[in-house]
Write a protein that holds these residues in place. Structure first.
Motif, PDB file in Angstrom:
ATOM      1  N   ALA A  72      -5.394   0.992   4.399  1.00  0.00           N
ATOM      2  CA  ALA A  72      -5.365   2.339   3.845  1.00  0.00           C
ATOM      3  C   ALA A  72      -3.989   2.708   3.304  1.00  0.00           C
ATOM      4  O   ALA A  72      -2.971   2.190   3.743  1.00  0.00           O
ATOM      5  N   ARG A  73      -4.017   3.631   2.354  1.00  0.00           N
ATOM      6  CA  ARG A  73      -2.816   4.322   1.870  1.00  0.00           C
ATOM      7  C   ARG A  73      -3.080   5.807   2.081  1.00  0.00           C
ATOM      8  O   ARG A  73      -4.177   6.296   1.746  1.00  0.00           O
ATOM      9  N   VAL A  74      -2.132   6.528   2.631  1.00  0.00           N
ATOM     10  CA  VAL A  74      -2.348   7.940   2.926  1.00  0.00           C
ATOM     11  C   VAL A  74      -1.057   8.723   2.733  1.00  0.00           C
ATOM     12  O   VAL A  74       0.028   8.232   3.064  1.00  0.00           O
ATOM     13  N   GLU A  75      -1.171   9.913   2.152  1.00  0.00           N
ATOM     14  CA  GLU A  75      -0.037  10.815   2.003  1.00  0.00           C
ATOM     15  C   GLU A  75      -0.004  11.748   3.211  1.00  0.00           C
ATOM     16  O   GLU A  75      -1.016  12.353   3.568  1.00  0.00           O
ATOM     17  N   LEU A  76       1.171  11.865   3.813  1.00  0.00           N
ATOM     18  CA  LEU A  76       1.327  12.646   5.034  1.00  0.00           C
ATOM     19  C   LEU A  76       2.307  13.785   4.816  1.00  0.00           C
ATOM     20  O   LEU A  76       3.296  13.634   4.099  1.00  0.00           O
ATOM     21  N   LEU A 128       0.825  -1.210   0.000  1.00  0.00           N
ATOM     22  CA  LEU A 128       0.000   0.000   0.000  1.00  0.00           C
ATOM     23  C   LEU A 128       0.858   1.259   0.000  1.00  0.00           C
ATOM     24  O   LEU A 128       0.509   2.264  -0.623  1.00  0.00           O
ATOM     25  N   ALA A 129       1.986   1.211   0.689  1.00  0.00           N
ATOM     26  CA  ALA A 129       2.889   2.369   0.713  1.00  0.00           C
ATOM     27  C   ALA A 129       3.576   2.559  -0.632  1.00  0.00           C
ATOM     28  O   ALA A 129       4.062   3.654  -0.937  1.00  0.00           O
ATOM     29  N   GLY A 130       3.633   1.486  -1.429  1.00  0.00           N
ATOM     30  CA  GLY A 130       4.183   1.594  -2.773  1.00  0.00           C
ATOM     31  C   GLY A 130       5.671   1.395  -2.875  1.00  0.00           C
ATOM     32  O   GLY A 130       6.242   1.546  -3.941  1.00  0.00           O
ATOM     33  N   ALA A 131       6.316   1.087  -1.767  1.00  0.00           N
ATOM     34  CA  ALA A 131       7.762   0.876  -1.810  1.00  0.00           C
ATOM     35  C   ALA A 131       8.160  -0.113  -0.733  1.00  0.00           C
ATOM     36  O   ALA A 131       7.467  -0.265   0.275  1.00  0.00           O
ATOM     37  N   HIS A 132       9.274  -0.780  -0.975  1.00  0.00           N
ATOM     38  CA  HIS A 132       9.729  -1.798  -0.039  1.00  0.00           C
ATOM     39  C   HIS A 132      10.622  -1.149   1.017  1.00  0.00           C
ATOM     40  O   HIS A 132      11.844  -1.209   0.940  1.00  0.00           O
ATOM     41  N   SER A 133       9.985  -0.514   2.000  1.00  0.00           N
ATOM     42  CA  SER A 133      10.744   0.070   3.100  1.00  0.00           C
ATOM     43  C   SER A 133      11.326  -1.041   3.960  1.00  0.00           C
ATOM     44  O   SER A 133      10.889  -2.186   3.898  1.00  0.00           O
ATOM     45  N   ASN A 134      12.304  -0.706   4.788  1.00  0.00           N
ATOM     46  CA  ASN A 134      13.039  -1.756   5.488  1.00  0.00           C
ATOM     47  C   ASN A 134      12.361  -2.269   6.747  1.00  0.00           C
ATOM     48  O   ASN A 134      12.803  -3.248   7.331  1.00  0.00           O
TER      49      ASN A 134
END
Length: 301
Positions: free
Chosen positions: A93-97, A46-52
């Motif tokens: 959810a996906r949300v821009e902060l 959902l965040a769109g990237a492979h965070s660690n």
């Protein structure tokens, strides 16, 4: 500008977790990692990237404020309610902060664990190849401890693109599938049948190390349980304590155990088991190793 997040409220035992710390069990360090690995992956998708890593929050939820910068967040796991600056979000959810924004997560109808991942990596040091927090070993995450109000987390480099999506967690009451354990033969056939026919319940005594089960039917009340020479254990092992209490070992389990393990929860059902709240009924269904491998290969739930 690197995004900076401030924790204004954290449920007990909320921690930083990633996919886990592997290969260290022989040194007495458990793998740790997300209790619900599927939900962890879903939040990343959902965040769109492979965070660690992710913030793994527990049933009471989490409140954060963005102090600086901008980022994208993905929220998944269990059933929770979330608001962005007071406006309700769908779940997951996906949300821009952006700076000044507030994100509040409160309990929903079911589930013990949720995940908050970002499109950027946490600026935290890896310990033995992982950011996962082990509060028992006091390593990883933020000083090896649970998160608390006032903690500050800084995000840095944007994570790599995440191509694989994850299946959204669904609540369902089908039996938890198990494979007979190393010590199953220590329990006679009538008792093993009773184990599969009984309904247990999640006890209040539960954490990242293990989950106790209540045994209303008295399946193990008369079992003659002997302590064994300690040997290696794995997540999902169902260990029968000396007083007959079943305990399911979880991600922060001890390296070895000296009680018999009647069965082990199949890998594809550990996430679902982890989300069962205290008081929830639990029934078990036996499958063999070949069947478990087929389910894993097919991606079936």
């Amino acid at each position: 500008m690197s995004p900076v997040l401030t924790i204004s409220r954290a449920a007990p035992l909320s921690t930083i977790q990633d996919a886990g710390r592997f290969g260290m069990l022989r040194h007495g360090i458990s793998a740790s990692g997300a209790m619900d690995a599927g939900a962890f992956r879903h939040a990343g998708a959902l965040a769109g990237a492979h965070s660690n890593a992710a913030v793994e929050f527990t049933a009471a939820g989490l409140d954060i404020e963005v102090s600086k910068g901008r980022c994208v967040a993905g929220l998944a796991g269990g059933s929770f309610r979330a608001t962005h600056n007071g406006v309700p979000l769908a779940w997951p959810a996906r949300v821009e902060l952006k700076a000044g924004d507030r994100l509040s997560i409160t309990p929903g109808e079911w589930g013990n664990y949720g995940y908050l991942r970002f499109d950027r990596n946490f600026e935290l040091p890896a310990v033995m190849g992982s950011l996962s927090t082990s509060t028992r070993a006091m390593i990883g995450g933020l000083d090896g401890r649970a998160l608390k109000a006032g903690d500050v987390l800084t995000l840095g480099v944007v994570g790599s693109s995440l191509k694989d999506s994850a299946i959204e967690a669904q609540r369902h009451d089908s039996p938890i599938r198990v494979i007979w354990g190393l010590h199953a033969d220590m329990f006679d056939l009538p008792l093993r049948r009773k184990f599969l026919n009984a309904t247990f319940a999640i006890a209040p005594q539960m954490d990242r190390m293990g989950v106790r089960l209540t045994d209303p039917a008295g399946v193990f009340a008369k079992a003659k349980i002997l302590s064994l020479v300690s040997d290696a254990v794995v997540p999902g092992d169902i260990q029968i304590m000396g007083d007959g209490t079943p305990v399911v070992l979880m991600r922060d389990h001890q390296p070895t155990g000296g009680y018999p393990r009647i069965a082990t929860i199949a890998s594809m059902d550990i996430d679902r088991f982890a989300q069962l709240r205290p008081g929830a009924p639990v029934a078990f269904q036996s499958i063999n190793v070949d069947h478990a491998h087929q389910l894993l290969r097919s991606g079936a739930q």
